[in-house]
Structure formats: structure tokens, C-alpha cells
Scaffold this motif. Structure first.
Motif, PDB file in Angstrom:
ATOM      1  N   LEU A  28       0.847  -1.192   0.000  1.00  0.00           N
ATOM      2  CA  LEU A  28       0.000   0.000   0.000  1.00  0.00           C
ATOM      3  C   LEU A  28       0.880   1.238   0.000  1.00  0.00           C
ATOM      4  N   ILE A  29       0.693   2.088  -1.000  1.00  0.00           N
ATOM      5  CA  ILE A  29       1.489   3.308  -1.126  1.00  0.00           C
ATOM      6  C   ILE A  29       0.547   4.505  -1.177  1.00  0.00           C
ATOM      7  N   ASP A  30       0.676   5.405  -0.210  1.00  0.00           N
ATOM      8  CA  ASP A  30      -0.063   6.671  -0.223  1.00  0.00           C
ATOM      9  C   ASP A  30       0.761   7.698  -0.977  1.00  0.00           C
ATOM     10  N   LEU A  31       0.085   8.477  -1.812  1.00  0.00           N
ATOM     11  CA  LEU A  31       0.769   9.442  -2.677  1.00  0.00           C
ATOM     12  C   LEU A  31       0.235  10.845  -2.444  1.00  0.00           C
ATOM     13  N   ASP A  32       1.085  11.845  -2.706  1.00  0.00           N
ATOM     14  CA  ASP A  32       0.606  13.218  -2.650  1.00  0.00           C
ATOM     15  C   ASP A  32       0.105  13.627  -4.034  1.00  0.00           C
ATOM     16  N   ALA A  33      -0.264  14.877  -4.182  1.00  0.00           N
ATOM     17  CA  ALA A  33      -0.849  15.336  -5.444  1.00  0.00           C
ATOM     18  C   ALA A  33       0.133  15.247  -6.610  1.00  0.00           C
ATOM     19  N   ALA A  34       1.434  15.258  -6.306  1.00  0.00           N
ATOM     20  CA  ALA A  34       2.455  15.131  -7.340  1.00  0.00           C
ATOM     21  C   ALA A  34       2.863  13.678  -7.565  1.00  0.00           C
ATOM     22  N   ARG A  92       4.081  11.594  -5.391  1.00  0.00           N
ATOM     23  CA  ARG A  92       5.251  11.204  -4.618  1.00  0.00           C
ATOM     24  C   ARG A  92       4.782  10.427  -3.397  1.00  0.00           C
ATOM     25  N   PRO A  93       5.439   9.318  -3.063  1.00  0.00           N
ATOM     26  CA  PRO A  93       5.024   8.533  -1.900  1.00  0.00           C
ATOM     27  C   PRO A  93       5.130   9.331  -0.595  1.00  0.00           C
ATOM     28  N   THR A  94       4.094   9.233   0.213  1.00  0.00           N
ATOM     29  CA  THR A  94       4.117   9.829   1.549  1.00  0.00           C
ATOM     30  C   THR A  94       4.159   8.761   2.634  1.00  0.00           C
ATOM     31  N   ALA A  95       3.757   7.538   2.293  1.00  0.00           N
ATOM     32  CA  ALA A  95       3.811   6.406   3.216  1.00  0.00           C
ATOM     33  C   ALA A  95       3.712   5.126   2.397  1.00  0.00           C
ATOM     34  N   ALA A  96       4.306   4.057   2.918  1.00  0.00           N
ATOM     35  CA  ALA A  96       4.255   2.771   2.219  1.00  0.00           C
ATOM     36  C   ALA A  96       4.403   1.650   3.235  1.00  0.00           C
ATOM     37  N   ARG A  97       3.589   0.605   3.059  1.00  0.00           N
ATOM     38  CA  ARG A  97       3.690  -0.552   3.948  1.00  0.00           C
ATOM     39  C   ARG A  97       3.053  -1.774   3.281  1.00  0.00           C
ATOM     40  N   TYR A  98       3.581  -2.939   3.633  1.00  0.00           N
ATOM     41  CA  TYR A  98       2.947  -4.185   3.233  1.00  0.00           C
ATOM     42  C   TYR A  98       1.807  -4.486   4.194  1.00  0.00           C
ATOM     43  N   LEU A  99       0.688  -4.964   3.671  1.00  0.00           N
ATOM     44  CA  LEU A  99      -0.458  -5.243   4.526  1.00  0.00           C
ATOM     45  C   LEU A  99      -0.241  -6.485   5.386  1.00  0.00           C
ATOM     46  N   ASP A 100       0.585  -7.419   4.919  1.00  0.00           N
ATOM     47  CA  ASP A 100       0.954  -8.567   5.737  1.00  0.00           C
ATOM     48  C   ASP A 100       2.361  -8.329   6.273  1.00  0.00           C
TER      49      ASP A 100
END
Length: 238
Positions: free
Chosen positions: A210-216, A218-226
């Protein structure tokens, strides 16, 4: 904000047999199916509502997307398939057992073919068992006869920029169910990694990233769900 879920297909039969698979259309094992289903269960538990799914034209990735979406209760999600999200083409190594290949060519040479950024394996011999030119999935396309990670990125990046990034820019939540090397190419783009850094990134089968992105984008957070099957991730730029 845009959200991206990267999902490498579950274990395939040739993963189990330790063979170079590449573009060969190998199906999932029972374990691979279980991994895909668990991925979907984790997506549901995380409360993720997927707007669209992208996948390759290979069965192991397509079935992974179907199983994961069904387990997430989201089988209705539109899906787009494209060969540009296929696994890296392993050229003349296609179909060979990895251990046998190391014994034949030497472990150091096989490591270069597998792990270097821009050195591809020998090309596939035309007209052989694994020649994909007659496959209608690739009608009209100019196909490679071997690929490095760099050349895999060269075909993934235009597709990413034309088809996937615009959906993310519209703040959609996307699932990309694909393969180890096509997903590594996306990770390289997102995290701005150089060739040396990306070859060390491992993406486990059937574990949603799971990768959260900003408007540009760019990753703001990333993690595996397991978390129990997670691999180290590149650092998030500050």
C-alpha cells in the motif's frame, strides 16, 4: 489523495519449480491462490475501496487480481489488461531451472543475468517453444527477445505515464496486480531509485504493498499489509 496498491501475483507453478518464467503463461499453485485470497482479505480489512485494477495479460497475474478482488468484496471493479505490465522477458533462460542454469553457466554469471540492472540474458531463439510472436495477445506489437530490468522499465514507464498516473492524479485508488520486475519498475519510478538501489528491492508474492501518494504522485507512506511477510522498502523522501 491517490492511493496505489501493488500486488505481485501469488506463487506460480514455475515459482515452485524454481524455473525462469518470464512471459510463459503459467498458472497459480494452490498456495498462490491462497496468497491472492489473503491479499484480498487484507485489502478489505484495511478499508480500501478500489476504483480500478490494472494487470498484465498473463494468467497468474489476472487470476491473482480476480481472487484478491473477490476476497475484498470488490469483484465489480473495472480491470484493464496490458502486456506492458508483463514480467521481465528472460530470453534464452526462459523455462530453465535456476539451479541447473547456475551449474551450467556459473553462479556469478547467472547472478548478473538475474540481478544486474541493465545486462539482459541471452536472447530467445526465434521459432522455439517460447517464441511469443504468434500469440494474439501481442498482435501488432514489437516484442523483445530478452530484457533486463532497465528495458522492462522502458516499456512499463510509458504505460504508467499514459494510463495509470492520470488515474492516480484524479485521486483514484488503484490496484496493480502484476509481476516482480514490472512492479519493481514502478517502485523505481515512484521512489526515484537508481539502478543499483532497485536491484536490491524484493517484492513478495501475494502481499499487497500500500502506497499513499501526494498530489504530485510522490510517496508519503508505504507498507505491506501482511507485516509477517514484508520486505524492506525504500525510504520515503522528506
Amino acid at each position: 489523495m491517490p492511493t496505489l496498491i501493488l500486488l505481485r501475483h501469488g506463487q506460480s507453478q514455475w515459482n515452485l519449480e524454481d524455473r525462469f518464467t518470464g512471459w510463459v503463461d503459467v498458472d497459480l499453485t494452490a498456495e498462490g491462490e491462497a496468497q491472492a485470497i489473503k491479499g484480498g482479505v487484507l485489502i478489505k480489512a484495511a478499508g480500501l475501496a478500489i476504483d480500478r485494477c490494472f494487470t498484465s495479460v498473463l494468467t497468474r497475474a489476472i487470476r491473482t487480481s480476480w481472487l484478491a478482488l473477490a476476497a475484498a468484496g470488490q469483484s465489480f471493479v473495472p480491470e484493464v489488461k496490458d502486456w506492458r505490465l508483463n514480467e521481465r522477458h528472460y530470453g534464452g533462460l526462459t523455462g530453465l531451472n535456476k539451479t541447473d542454469t547456475a551449474a551450467r553457466y556459473g553462479a556469478d554469471q547467472v547472478k548478473i543475468w538475474r540481478r544486474s540492472y541493465d545486462i539482459p540474458p541471452p536472447p530467445l531463439t526465434p521459432g522455439g517453444e517460447f517464441d511469443f510472436d504468434g500469440d494474439r495477445r501481442y498482435a501488432g506489437a514489437v516484442l523483445p527477445d530478452t530484457e533486463s530490468l532497465a528495458s522492462t522499465l522502458a516499456r512499463v514507464q510509458p504505460y504508467w505515464e499514459a494510463k495509470i498516473a492520470p488515474r492516480l492524479a484524479a485521486s483514484e485508488t488503484l490496484l496493480v496486480a502484476a509481476h516482480g520486475n514490472s512492479l519493481r519498475a514502478i517502485v523505481k519510478l515512484l521512489f526515484g531509485l537508481n539502478g543499483e538501489a532497485i536491484v536490491g528491492v524484493e517484492i513478495p508474492t501475494g502481499n499487497p504493498l500500500l502506497i499513499d501518494l501526494d498530489a504530485a504522485l510522490r510517496p508519503t507512506a508505504a507498507r505491506y499489509l501482511d507485516a509477517t511477510r514484508a520486505q524492506p522498502l525504500p525510504p520515503i523522501a522528506s
